[in-house]
Design a protein around this motif. Structure first.
Motif, mmCIF file in Angstrom:
data_model
loop_
_atom_site.group_PDB
_atom_site.id
_atom_site.type_symbol
_atom_site.label_atom_id
_atom_site.label_comp_id
_atom_site.label_asym_id
_atom_site.label_seq_id
_atom_site.Cartn_x
_atom_site.Cartn_y
_atom_site.Cartn_z
ATOM 1 N N ALA A 1 0.828 -1.205 0.000
ATOM 2 C CA ALA A 1 0.000 0.000 0.000
ATOM 3 C C ALA A 1 0.863 1.256 0.000
ATOM 4 N N SER A 2 1.946 1.220 0.787
ATOM 5 C CA SER A 2 2.847 2.366 0.849
ATOM 6 C C SER A 2 3.533 2.598 -0.495
ATOM 7 N N ALA A 3 3.970 1.515 -1.150
ATOM 8 C CA ALA A 3 4.624 1.636 -2.455
ATOM 9 C C ALA A 3 3.667 2.196 -3.503
ATOM 10 N N LYS A 4 2.428 1.733 -3.501
ATOM 11 C CA LYS A 4 1.442 2.220 -4.464
ATOM 12 C C LYS A 4 1.150 3.703 -4.248
ATOM 13 N N ALA A 5 1.196 4.145 -2.991
ATOM 14 C CA ALA A 5 0.940 5.552 -2.694
ATOM 15 C C ALA A 5 2.000 6.459 -3.309
ATOM 16 N N TRP B 1 0.859 9.479 -5.502
ATOM 17 C CA TRP B 1 0.953 10.804 -4.899
ATOM 18 C C TRP B 1 2.355 11.415 -4.951
ATOM 19 N N GLY B 2 3.354 10.641 -5.367
ATOM 20 C CA GLY B 2 4.725 11.148 -5.361
ATOM 21 C C GLY B 2 5.430 10.868 -4.055
ATOM 22 N N THR B 3 6.703 11.222 -3.985
ATOM 23 C CA THR B 3 7.517 10.888 -2.813
ATOM 24 C C THR B 3 7.444 11.923 -1.697
ATOM 25 N N GLY B 4 6.977 13.114 -2.002
ATOM 26 C CA GLY B 4 6.898 14.155 -0.984
ATOM 27 C C GLY B 4 5.704 15.051 -1.232
ATOM 28 N N PRO B 5 5.257 15.790 -0.198
ATOM 29 C CA PRO B 5 4.034 16.590 -0.328
ATOM 30 C C PRO B 5 4.230 17.943 -1.005
ATOM 31 N N GLY B 6 5.469 18.432 -1.044
ATOM 32 C CA GLY B 6 5.718 19.712 -1.700
ATOM 33 C C GLY B 6 5.399 20.932 -0.864
ATOM 34 N N GLY B 7 5.056 20.746 0.388
ATOM 35 C CA GLY B 7 4.774 21.891 1.244
ATOM 36 C C GLY B 7 4.142 21.468 2.543
ATOM 37 N N SER B 8 3.879 22.439 3.390
ATOM 38 C CA SER B 8 3.205 22.156 4.659
ATOM 39 C C SER B 8 1.721 21.945 4.411
ATOM 40 N N PHE C 1 -0.531 23.455 5.910
ATOM 41 C CA PHE C 1 -1.121 24.791 5.986
ATOM 42 C C PHE C 1 -1.233 25.428 4.600
ATOM 43 N N LEU C 2 -0.321 25.039 3.709
ATOM 44 C CA LEU C 2 -0.287 25.630 2.375
ATOM 45 C C LEU C 2 -0.648 24.597 1.308
ATOM 46 N N SER C 3 0.353 24.044 0.636
ATOM 47 C CA SER C 3 0.069 23.201 -0.539
ATOM 48 C C SER C 3 0.134 21.702 -0.272
ATOM 49 N N GLY C 4 0.528 21.288 0.934
ATOM 50 C CA GLY C 4 0.793 19.870 1.171
ATOM 51 C C GLY C 4 -0.328 19.079 1.804
ATOM 52 N N ASN C 5 -1.502 19.683 1.986
ATOM 53 C CA ASN C 5 -2.597 18.979 2.646
ATOM 54 C C ASN C 5 -3.282 18.025 1.682
ATOM 55 N N LEU C 6 -3.289 16.740 2.011
ATOM 56 C CA LEU C 6 -3.877 15.717 1.157
ATOM 57 C C LEU C 6 -5.177 15.192 1.758
ATOM 58 N N VAL C 7 -6.045 14.682 0.915
ATOM 59 C CA VAL C 7 -7.261 14.044 1.438
ATOM 60 C C VAL C 7 -6.901 12.863 2.326
ATOM 61 N N LEU C 8 -5.729 12.257 2.063
ATOM 62 C CA LEU C 8 -5.264 11.151 2.903
ATOM 63 C C LEU C 8 -5.060 11.595 4.348
ATOM 64 N N HIS C 9 -4.536 12.810 4.528
ATOM 65 C CA HIS C 9 -4.297 13.316 5.887
ATOM 66 C C HIS C 9 -5.616 13.458 6.636
ATOM 67 N N GLN C 10 -6.609 13.990 5.960
ATOM 68 C CA GLN C 10 -7.899 14.196 6.619
ATOM 69 C C GLN C 10 -8.591 12.863 6.909
ATOM 70 N N LEU C 11 -8.456 11.923 5.992
ATOM 71 C CA LEU C 11 -9.005 10.591 6.239
ATOM 72 C C LEU C 11 -8.331 9.939 7.436
ATOM 73 N N LEU C 12 -7.005 10.076 7.507
ATOM 74 C CA LEU C 12 -6.269 9.486 8.625
ATOM 75 C C LEU C 12 -6.702 10.119 9.941
ATOM 76 N N GLU C 13 -6.909 11.425 9.955
ATOM 77 C CA GLU C 13 -7.343 12.088 11.187
ATOM 78 C C GLU C 13 -8.699 11.552 11.655
ATOM 79 N N GLU C 14 -9.605 11.343 10.723
ATOM 80 C CA GLU C 14 -10.920 10.803 11.083
ATOM 81 C C GLU C 14 -10.793 9.389 11.649
ATOM 82 N N ARG C 15 -9.963 8.572 10.995
ATOM 83 C CA ARG C 15 -9.789 7.183 11.435
ATOM 84 C C ARG C 15 -9.130 7.122 12.810
ATOM 85 N N ALA D 1 2.652 10.861 1.459
ATOM 86 C CA ALA D 1 1.514 9.970 1.226
ATOM 87 C C ALA D 1 1.850 8.521 1.565
ATOM 88 N N ALA D 2 3.081 8.097 1.273
ATOM 89 C CA ALA D 2 3.466 6.709 1.555
ATOM 90 C C ALA D 2 3.377 6.403 3.037
#
Length: 432
Positions: A64-68, A72-79, A81-95, A281-282
């Protein structure tokens, strides 16, 4: 030149242990199979990892980590707060919030930065913070930045904590009182008396309870849901902090709570959150996959405790001193820093990987070998470790009966036989 001068004392101590060939730190691992590793061409049984459920090598987590990465790429490109917020982060917070019994959570990029950022913006100079004296360094660093008054209570001593709370409320009635403890203590392996600490809300309803559950998540509670649920005290716990670098087979951390206004404030004000690049994302996907596995396979936690109980009983049969550990972390109390280094080196030479903990990670004169077990340890590996420990414990005279005999004879109980015989003076290592 001034900077070099500041480093002289440390570097002299480092050179001393290096000259003896007993420096155990920063050894590069060339291969890992989870419960075994290869270091310097030697294959060793790993008993020093925080990968309690062995999920870092579970094929489902790795896939799963490799597929991510490809999605999504190897890095988020930012914080975030700015450009690095992914739907994955919000899903993880809910879980995560649902998993530990809270309404919401905020993910950070490391566990240390979670405590640093959360405590740094929640606490004000008018507040008083009471911490178990054996709390993690990240807790104390987070508090330092706030200029709040900090006080420690005796380790796992609920009565002492209650006394300190009462004193703080009398002395500083206009500020809040934060009560902070770990769920499972990272060096001693002790489980907090958290049910009793949370019950202090009956006497002091406005105290703020902050639980650092870095080593409790995935280890304690129903299905590994953590210390607060283990003691049925989630409702009385204002903040639950956890990390992903232990049982969750990744890296990162989170802070969970029920108050949505406070969570929003944390999201926008935690400096380590808004000024750090987001969790890749990984890593995020790895944690989500671990949660999937834990929810479907709670027997992994059961197996972890079976392994732990077997090894604790084995340690007791050998006569090792282990303190009050009730978790997968089982310390072997050695005594002197030097002897702990020597014992760790002997373990390495005999095919076992476990490292020493010395001051300031533990009190002076109470150096130990920190061992930690995984649900994936096999019977053959456990048998091997116990055989090595039994042999070396006798050689180094670290069993309880050996220490008692040495004290009766007036010998130096924390020196190896060779060092006692030749009187060799060696550098103290407490500052490493």
């Amino acid at each position: 030149m001034r900077l070099s001068k500041r480093c002289e004392h440390f570097n002299a101590l480092h050179a001393e242990i290096a000259s003896q060939g007993i420096n155990p730190y920063f050894r590069p691992t060339s291969k890992t199979w989870g419960s075994e590793v290869e270091v310097a061409g030697k294959r060793l049984v790993m008993i020093g990892s925080n990968d309690y459920l062995g999920l870092s090598h579970d094929p489902r987590v790795m896939d799963a980590s490799a597929k991510a990465v490809y999605a999504w790429g190897t890095g988020p490109g930012g914080s975030r707060f700015l450009s690095g917020n992914l739907v994955l982060h919000q899903l993880l917070e809910e879980r995560l919030a649902a998993f530990v019994g809270k309404k919401g959570a905020v993910v950070h990029v490391t566990g240390f930065s979670t405590n640093l950022g959360a405590l740094g913006c929640l606490i004000t100079p008018a507040d008083t913070v009471l911490c178990d004296r054996e709390g993690h360094a990240s807790i104390f660093e987070g508090i330092k930045s706030t200029r709040a008054r900090i006080s420690t209570f005796a380790h796992n001593d609920v009565q002492n904590a209650a006394k300190k709370i009462a004193e703080a409320k009398r002395a500083r009635p206009d500020g809040d009182v934060f009560l902070i403890t770990e769920g499972v203590f990272s060096m001693s392996g002790d489980v907090a008396a958290f049910g009793e600490l949370a019950a202090l809300k009956d006497e002091f309803p406005d105290i703020i309870i902050y639980l650092d559950d870095a080593h409790g998540l995935g280890v304690l509670g129903p299905g590994g849901r953590g210390t607060a649920l283990h003691f049925d005290a989630a409702a009385r716990t204002d903040f639950i902090m956890g990390t992903f670098s232990k049982a969750m087979a990744s890296i990162g951390g989170f802070i969970a709570a029920d108050d949505e206004d406070v969570l929003r404030y944390l999201r926008y004000q935690s400096r380590t959150q808004i000024f750090s690049a987001a969790l890749p994302a990984a890593n995020t996907t790895a944690v989500l996959t671990c949660l999937d596995i834990l929810e479907k396979e709670p027997e992994r936690v059961t197996r972890l405790h079976q392994v732990t109980n077997r090894m604790r009983e084995g340690y007791q049969a050998i006569g090792l001193r282990t303190g009050q550990s009730a978790s997968p972390i089982i310390p072997i109390i050695i005594g002197s820093d030097e002897k702990a280094f020597q014992f760790s080196q002997a373990l390495f030479e005999n095919g076992v990987f476990a490292l020493p903990a010395i001051y300031p990670a533990v009190p002076r004169g109470q150096a130990l070998i920190r061992t930690a077990y995984m649900s994936t340890h096999e019977d053959r590996q456990m048998d091997f470790v116990l055989e090595v420990l039994d042999r070396l414990a006798r050689q180094f005279r670290i069993r309880a009966q050996d220490v008692e005999e040495d004290e009766i004879r007036g010998a130096q109980p924390n020196m190896t036989p060779d060092a006692t015989a030749d009187g060799a003076g060696r550098a103290k290592l407490s500052y490493l």
